[in-house]
Design a protein around this motif. Structure first.
Motif, PDB file in Angstrom:
ATOM      1  N   THR A  70     -49.923  38.615  46.738  1.00 38.76           N
ATOM      2  CA  THR A  70     -49.034  38.890  45.794  1.00 38.76           C
ATOM      3  C   THR A  70     -48.667  40.599  45.725  1.00 38.76           C
TER       4      THR A  70
ATOM      5  N   LEU B 293     -37.496  42.429  44.859  1.00 39.80           N
ATOM      6  CA  LEU B 293     -37.886  41.374  44.326  1.00 39.80           C
ATOM      7  C   LEU B 293     -36.681  40.738  43.611  1.00 39.80           C
TER       8      LEU B 293
ATOM      9  N   SER C 208     -42.872  35.906  46.638  1.00 42.24           N
ATOM     10  CA  SER C 208     -42.080  35.851  45.617  1.00 42.24           C
ATOM     11  C   SER C 208     -40.866  35.238  45.744  1.00 42.24           C
TER      12      SER C 208
ATOM     13  N   TYR D 292     -41.047  31.653  45.469  1.00 40.10           N
ATOM     14  CA  TYR D 292     -41.066  31.311  43.979  1.00 40.10           C
ATOM     15  C   TYR D 292     -39.809  31.449  43.498  1.00 40.10           C
ATOM     16  N   LYS D 293     -38.600  32.017  43.933  1.00 44.56           N
ATOM     17  CA  LYS D 293     -37.362  32.345  43.606  1.00 44.56           C
ATOM     18  C   LYS D 293     -36.390  31.132  44.336  1.00 44.56           C
TER      19      LYS D 293
END
Length: 245
Positions: free
Chosen positions: A69, A90, A121, A124-125
């Motif tokens: 991460t 991000l 990331s 997760y989007k």
């Protein structure tokens, strides 16, 4: 009646709501929810659980070797880039624009960690990501080419929003392999975003690809919509080893 409603929910593929409707009803009674609030709660539960399922599926497809991460990245040790700059990545506006990022630097300066953290990331989007080392990518492309399925291979990986290619530069290219890589880059140009890590600067790519013309054509397409980032400094790995001595 409850069993009938659960079956109806499963018929319309609201499986999460069907599984949790008993507890949702109890919460609605305890909190004296209105009909609209109750409906909102049902939809929220379904949407949240569908997103969790989608993320699990996308993480599996991404084929990350390990999970890293951005929060774990040590910006105090690697000062060539700031947390603010990476936070801007991000937002993923560059994915929407089909732009690229190329991370260059010596081994151990954090290129792979940043690439993996960005990919994680992105998943997760809600973006589809696929990760390759340069070696596995070339092996897959060669197998597909020899089997007459190269075009199908390209079409498949182009269904992703982001293709991460790690460790470009560690293995020299034969001319035929350089041509396959060019075809991939040419197909992705303005269609799919690429994030590439390399231990070679751009002026070394002609030697790397064993063909200055192909190297120039590859760079022309990669750099048209691209943010190149050079990471300097010492190796994380050596720092960790030194700390144990």
């Amino acid at each position: 009646m409850l069993e009938k409603i659960q079956n109806m929910l499963r018929e319309i593929r609201c499986y999460h709501t069907a599984n949790e409707i008993v507890s949702i009803i109890e919460q609605a009674k305890q909190n004296d929810l209105s009909y609209l609030d109750f409906l909102k709660e049902l939809l929220t539960i379904e949407m949240q659980n569908r997103m969790k399922t989608k993320i699990r599926r996308f993480l599996k497809i991404a084929n990350f070797p390990v999970l890293r991460t951005i929060e774990e990245f040590d910006f105090r040790f690697q000062t060539s880039i700031t947390r603010k700059e990476v936070n801007e990545w991000l937002t993923f506006s560059w994915l929407e624009q089909k732009a690229n990022k190329i991370l260059m630097g010596a081994p151990g300066v954090g290129k792979t960690h940043l690439a993996l953290g960005t990919g994680y990331s992105a998943v997760y989007k809600g973006y589809k990501v696929i990760f390759f080392t340069m070696q596995t990518l070339m092996e897959d492309m060669i197998i597909a080419d020899k089997g007459g399925q190269f075009n199908e291979f390209i079409k498949k990986i182009m269904k992703n929003d982001l293709i991460i290619i790690d460790e470009l530069g560690y293995i020299p290219f034969k001319s035929i392999y350089s041509n396959l890589f060019f075809q991939l880059i040419n197909s992705c140009y303005e269609n799919v975003s690429l994030m590439i890590t390399s231990n070679k600067l751009f002026n070394e790519w002609g030697i790397l690809f064993n063909d200055q013309t192909i190297a120039t054509a590859i760079l022309d397409r990669l750099l048209h919509h691209c943010e190149p980032i050079v990471l300097n400094g010492d190796s994380y790995r050596l720092k960790n080893i030194e700390g144990k001595i």
